[in-house]
Design a protein around this motif. Structure first.
Motif, PDB file in Angstrom:
ATOM      1  N   SER A   1       4.289   1.918  -1.801  1.00 53.00           N
ATOM      2  CA  SER A   1       3.431   3.150  -2.315  1.00 53.00           C
ATOM      3  C   SER A   1       3.096   3.552  -0.877  1.00 53.00           C
ATOM      4  N   LYS A   2       3.142   2.155   0.783  1.00 49.95           N
ATOM      5  CA  LYS A   2       2.134   2.461   0.991  1.00 49.95           C
ATOM      6  C   LYS A   2       2.766   3.309   2.076  1.00 49.95           C
ATOM      7  N   LYS A   3       3.555   3.230   2.141  1.00 54.53           N
ATOM      8  CA  LYS A   3       5.182   4.141   3.130  1.00 54.53           C
ATOM      9  C   LYS A   3       6.417   3.961   2.692  1.00 54.53           C
TER      10      LYS A   3
ATOM     11  N   THR B   1       8.980   5.889   2.815  1.00 54.77           N
ATOM     12  CA  THR B   1      10.178   6.677   3.930  1.00 54.77           C
ATOM     13  C   THR B   1       9.528   6.352   5.393  1.00 54.77           C
ATOM     14  N   GLN B   2       9.189   4.849   5.496  1.00 54.56           N
ATOM     15  CA  GLN B   2       9.304   3.956   6.676  1.00 54.56           C
ATOM     16  C   GLN B   2      10.489   3.648   7.128  1.00 54.56           C
ATOM     17  N   GLN B   3      10.734   4.118   8.349  1.00 52.28           N
ATOM     18  CA  GLN B   3      12.137   3.425   9.054  1.00 52.28           C
ATOM     19  C   GLN B   3      12.478   1.641   8.906  1.00 52.28           C
TER      20      GLN B   3
ATOM     21  N   SER C   1       4.458  -1.801  -1.009  1.00 56.95           N
ATOM     22  CA  SER C   1       5.034  -1.513   0.704  1.00 56.95           C
ATOM     23  C   SER C   1       5.702   0.133  -0.034  1.00 56.95           C
TER      24      SER C   1
ATOM     25  N   ARG D   1      16.450   2.328   0.498  1.00 57.11           N
ATOM     26  CA  ARG D   1      15.561   1.035   0.976  1.00 57.11           C
ATOM     27  C   ARG D   1      15.637   0.135   0.815  1.00 57.11           C
TER      28      ARG D   1
END
Length: 116
Positions: free
Chosen positions: A36-38, A40-42, A34, A59
């Motif tokens: 690696s994929k995103k 900086t995902q909020q 997770s 995170r």
């Protein structure tokens, strides 16, 4: 993005947390996948410092062994530089002391960045 390196202090913290909470390899694989994929995902991840050439991200990660929110799980800090992710620190939120602010964590992270 790929996870490029793990700070030795991060490895010690991770080993202590996985042993305490009896977490298996599947938890770590999902966590790294997770990130690696995103990265900086909020709202799970927030950029807490932007130094131009790199960013420090905090995170929140849910503890799969507890029936609570992500805020009561783990906090993981990492550095984004180019397409690489450098894992810096992981903390059990249930052990967090009130006197430790984000600024104190950032100073600790910057000390660890001198090693990399």
């Amino acid at each position: 993005m790929k996870i490029a390196d793990q700070n030795p202090a991060y490895q010690r913290e991770l080993k202590r947390i996985t042993k305490k909470h009896k977490l298996d390899d599947s938890f770590l694989k999902e966590l790294y996948k997770s990130i690696s994929k995103k990265p900086t995902q909020q709202p799970d991840a927030r950029i807490i410092r932007d130094h131009g050439s790199y960013q420090i991200v905090k995170r929140y990660v849910k503890n799969p062994k507890k029936k609570r929110s992500k805020k009561s799980g783990f906090r993981i800090w990492y550095r984004l530089k180019g397409s690489d992710i450098y894992l810096l620190m992981i903390e059990d939120a249930s052990e967090k002391r009130k006197e430790l602010s984000t600024e104190i964590h950032i100073r600790t992270l910057e000390e660890r960045l001198k090693i990399i």
